[in-house]
Design an enzyme around this catalytic site. Structure first.
Site, short mmCIF file in Angstrom:
data_model
loop_
_atom_site.label_atom_id
_atom_site.label_comp_id
_atom_site.label_asym_id
_atom_site.label_seq_id
_atom_site.Cartn_x
_atom_site.Cartn_y
_atom_site.Cartn_z
N LYS A 59 0.84 -1.21 0.00
CA LYS A 59 0.00 0.00 0.00
C LYS A 59 0.87 1.25 0.00
O LYS A 59 0.62 2.19 -0.75
CB LYS A 59 -0.94 -0.02 1.22
CG LYS A 59 -2.03 -1.08 1.09
CD LYS A 59 -2.81 -1.31 2.39
CE LYS A 59 -3.72 -2.54 2.25
NZ LYS A 59 -4.43 -2.89 3.47
N GLN A 103 -4.40 -1.58 9.68
CA GLN A 103 -4.23 -2.87 9.00
C GLN A 103 -4.76 -4.00 9.88
O GLN A 103 -4.41 -4.10 11.06
CB GLN A 103 -2.73 -3.09 8.69
CG GLN A 103 -2.44 -4.37 7.93
CD GLN A 103 -3.02 -4.37 6.52
OE1 GLN A 103 -3.03 -3.36 5.83
NE2 GLN A 103 -3.53 -5.52 6.09
N ASP A 126 -10.65 2.67 4.45
CA ASP A 126 -11.07 1.26 4.36
C ASP A 126 -12.59 1.13 4.33
O ASP A 126 -13.11 0.05 4.07
CB ASP A 126 -10.51 0.45 5.54
CG ASP A 126 -9.33 -0.42 5.13
OD1 ASP A 126 -9.19 -0.69 3.92
OD2 ASP A 126 -8.56 -0.84 6.01
#
Ligand code: NAD
Length: 297
Positions: A59, A103, A126
């Site tokens: 990412k 994460q 997200d």
């Protein structure tokens, strides 16, 4: 295993992700002109899970390639819930920061639902916060989860229409199956969502025009699960020894499906590209005053 005769269109996630990132690069440059700074993302990683380290690395690299400023906050495995939430609140309040991503997975003493709810919805790249999930449910998403968005973009670039199709999803997690079912529903698919308590799974999967598998069970979908000519998207990532395997038995299913995504090189790169796209989207929304990222709206 002998040479398989490929009949499917291979949905090349690496190439499709490159196209997404090219577009993101242009949007980053437009944002930079308007805001006087690039969009920015902070990724919070807890502990030393090797797969998480790899995913975060990908990412960060994709962000750097598009001109997004990305930084990592790496916390110890034993960080307290209070300390993690305090960090998230300070990131929420930082006016120069557009995106925040925690994460997953988290260590078991840190409940995912509590942690994600702490992130400002305006910065939630997200798309996991209750507010963003609620908007997705209502069909008015601002920031939707990246893997489901990656699947939708893969279908779009693959020239696969969704409206009126029967989409069957295997896996009902909050990060893949459930939000994907909503995205496809809002694209006018008829959606069936299967899970580990679904009896006669193959009865459902064989009815699919579009079959998406996100169960985390290597090779569980065989040729007999798939209707001739179906589109099959494999979200699964299973590490077996030094190999990455999907949830779909690629060789045998490729004889039957009209289009099929590989693992690796399928949905994985699309997810990473969507993190970048969501970051520039969040930055643009904050700049235009659609959301005030400091208020946690
Ligand atoms: P999860 O464990 O949270 O959920 C798995 C789901 O699959 C559950 O709903 C469960 O009911 C269902 N399931 C499990 N076994 C089943 C069976 N035998 N029959 C029917 N349903 C079954 O997993 P997740 O986080 O949604 O991830 C699923 C897979 O996707 C994993 O392999 C994960 O690594 C992968 N993944 C990939 C990406 C990507 O970017 N490609 C992103 C997220 C997750």
């Amino acid at each position: 295993m002998g040479e398989a005769l490929l009949t499917s269109q291979i949905l090349d996630g690496k190439m499709m992700a490159r196209r997404v990132l090219e577009r993101v690069r242009e949007e980053v440059s437009d944002f930079q002109k308007r805001a006087g700074r690039p969009p920015s993302l902070t990724v919070v990683r807890v502990g030393d899970d090797p797969a998480s380290r790899v995913f975060v690395g990908r990412k960060m690299k994709a962000c750097a390639a598009t001109g997004i400023t990305a930084s990592e906050e790496h916390l110890s495995e034993t960080v307290s819930l209070d300390d993690l939430c305090r960090l998230l609140r300070s990131l929420n309040q930082n006016p120069a920061l557009d995106g925040i991503l925690v994460q997953l997975p988290l260590p078991s003493h840190l409940p995912v639902s509590v942690v994600t709810a702490e992130i400002s919805p305006a910065k939630d790249v997200d798309g996991f916060t209750p507010a963003n999930m609620g908007r997705l449910t209502l069909g008015t998403p601002k920031l939707a989860p990246c893997t489901p968005l990656g699947v939708v973009e893969m279908l779009r670039q693959g020239g696969i229409s969704v409206s009126g199709k029967h989409a069957v999803i295997v896996g009902r997690s909050s990060i893949v199956g459930k939000p994907l079912s909503l995205l496809l529903l809002h694209m006018d698919a008829t959606v069936t969502l299967c899970h580990s308590r679904t009896p006669d799974l193959d009865r459902h999967t064989r009815a699919a025009d579009i079959l998406v598998v996100a169960a985390g069970r290597p090779g569980m979908i065989k040729a007999h699960h798939v209707k001739e000519g179906a589109v099959v998207i494999d979200v699964g990532i299973n590490r077996i020894g030094d190999k990455l395997l999907g949830d779909v038995a690629f060789d045998e299913v490729s004889q039957k499906a009209s289009a099929l995504s590989p693992v690796p090189g399928g949905v994985g790169p699309m997810t990473v590209a969507m993190v970048c796209r969501n970051t520039v989207l969040a930055a643009g929304q904050r700049l235009s005053g659609l959301c005030d990222g400091t208020k946690g709206v």
